[in-house]
Design a protein around this motif. Structure first.
Motif, PDB file in Angstrom:
ATOM      1  N   ARG A  81      43.660  30.216  40.063  1.00 36.47           N
ATOM      2  CA  ARG A  81      44.706  29.549  39.286  1.00 36.47           C
ATOM      3  C   ARG A  81      44.557  29.883  37.793  1.00 36.47           C
ATOM      4  NH1 ARG A  81      45.303  23.072  39.781  1.00 36.47           N
ATOM      5  NH2 ARG A  81      43.634  23.124  38.245  1.00 36.47           N
ATOM      6  N   ALA A 125      44.447  26.032  46.995  1.00 38.68           N
ATOM      7  CA  ALA A 125      44.336  26.628  45.665  1.00 38.68           C
ATOM      8  C   ALA A 125      42.883  26.608  45.207  1.00 38.68           C
ATOM      9  CB  ALA A 125      45.205  25.862  44.674  1.00 38.68           C
ATOM     10  N   ASN A 185      45.616  36.392  42.438  1.00 38.94           N
ATOM     11  CA  ASN A 185      45.900  35.040  42.875  1.00 38.94           C
ATOM     12  C   ASN A 185      46.928  35.106  44.003  1.00 38.94           C
ATOM     13  OD1 ASN A 185      48.632  34.991  41.368  1.00 38.94           O
ATOM     14  ND2 ASN A 185      47.152  35.429  39.737  1.00 38.94           N
ATOM     15  N   ASP A 216      47.886  29.364  44.904  1.00 40.44           N
ATOM     16  CA  ASP A 216      47.336  29.187  43.556  1.00 40.44           C
ATOM     17  C   ASP A 216      48.454  29.061  42.525  1.00 40.44           C
ATOM     18  OD1 ASP A 216      44.609  29.720  44.535  1.00 40.44           O
ATOM     19  OD2 ASP A 216      45.316  31.787  44.736  1.00 40.44           O
TER      20      ASP A 216
END
Length: 277
Positions: free
Chosen positions: A26, A21, A36, A40
């Motif tokens: 995020r 991530a 994303n 994430d």
């Protein structure tokens, strides 16, 4: 969407690591964006399980950033901005707020996720009078930022610069010397420059809630360090902190009535703007 199209939509651009991530992607997810990946979203959902109002924190943090840039460009005459931890482009970017007031403003964006730079170069276009540049660099190596030739081609470091560290320092753990990083960056800027910073805090959490949040952050796969007001204040030692001082992002020069929601605890984000003497 069929499985083939879904897989294609999720396939990352060349060179982008989706095995871990990334804070920028995020944050994009919390703001309702589409840039994303599954890793994430999974990380973001782990954090949200312990701090369900995290999307409000992301939104109010963004609103503070725009107010701070508008103030600096309009009231102090700042025309140069160094935005580290840029994140993925969305409404109200630094250059948009600054160049709305001063079309000649110059902005350098810095991030260490290739997908941010891909989008930034495509979408963050400057006014004809001003300029933008995008550096692929990590805040943990500040000397690579301050020594980067593209920074020096875009900004005049003999004139005041607004250093934007918005929702980024809480990703810097104690072992990476966060205070030393900020000191290094400020040491390269002249008198009249400003530091703009926001930082997640655990001051509004009970000890039990703090333990739950710390555990969720550990499981999220993204290093994260909540800091108290006193720890946050250390970043501003030797600077002239502007009114209203160190406060919640909700309470820094609001541009309208705040109302009852969200609460300071819902957002749990400290901020300050300070002048380099």
């Amino acid at each position: 969407m069929d499985s083939e199209n879904a897989a294609s939509a999720e396939r990352p651009p060349l060179g982008i690591d989706t095995s871990k991530a990334h804070p920028a992607r995020r944050y994009n997810y919390w703001l309702g964006g589409k840039d994303n990946f599954a890793v994430d979203r999974e990380s973001a959902d782990v954090v949200a399980s312990a701090f369900p109002t995290v999307h409000l924190a992301a939104r109010e943090n963004r609103r503070f950033m725009r107010r701070a840039v508008t103030y600096l460009a309009g009231e102090t005459g700042i025309r140069q901005f160094l935005d580290i931890g840029t994140g993925l482009p969305s409404a109200g970017n630094v250059h948009e707020a600054a160049q709305e007031i001063a079309p000649e403003a110059r902005i350098v964006y810095v991030d260490n996720d290739p997908i941010v730079l891909v989008h930034a170069r495509a979408l963050l276009t400057s006014s004809p009078e001003g300029a933008t540049a995008y550096l692929d660099a990590d805040l943990r190596e500040p000397e690579k930022i301050t020594g980067h030739p593209d920074l020096h081609r875009t900004l005049d470091l003999t004139r005041p610069v607004a250093l934007m560290l918005v929702a980024i320092m809480h990703f810097i753990e104690d072992g990476d010397d966060p205070y030393g990083i900020v000191r290094h960056l400020l040491s390269r800027l002249p008198s009249g420059s400003h530091l703009v910073m926001t930082h997640a805090t655990g001051d509004h959490l009970t000890p039990e809630e703090r333990e739950v949040n710390d555990e969720a952050n550990r499981r999220s796969g993204v290093p994260f360090r909540l800091r108290s007001r006193d720890e946050f204040a250390r970043f501003f030692e030797g600077l002239d902190v502007l009114e209203p001082g160190i406060t919640s992002v909700l309470e820094w020069r609001p541009d309208g009535p705040r109302g009852a929601s969200p609460s300071i605890g819902d957002v749990s984000m400290l901020c300050a703007v300070a002048r380099v003497p």
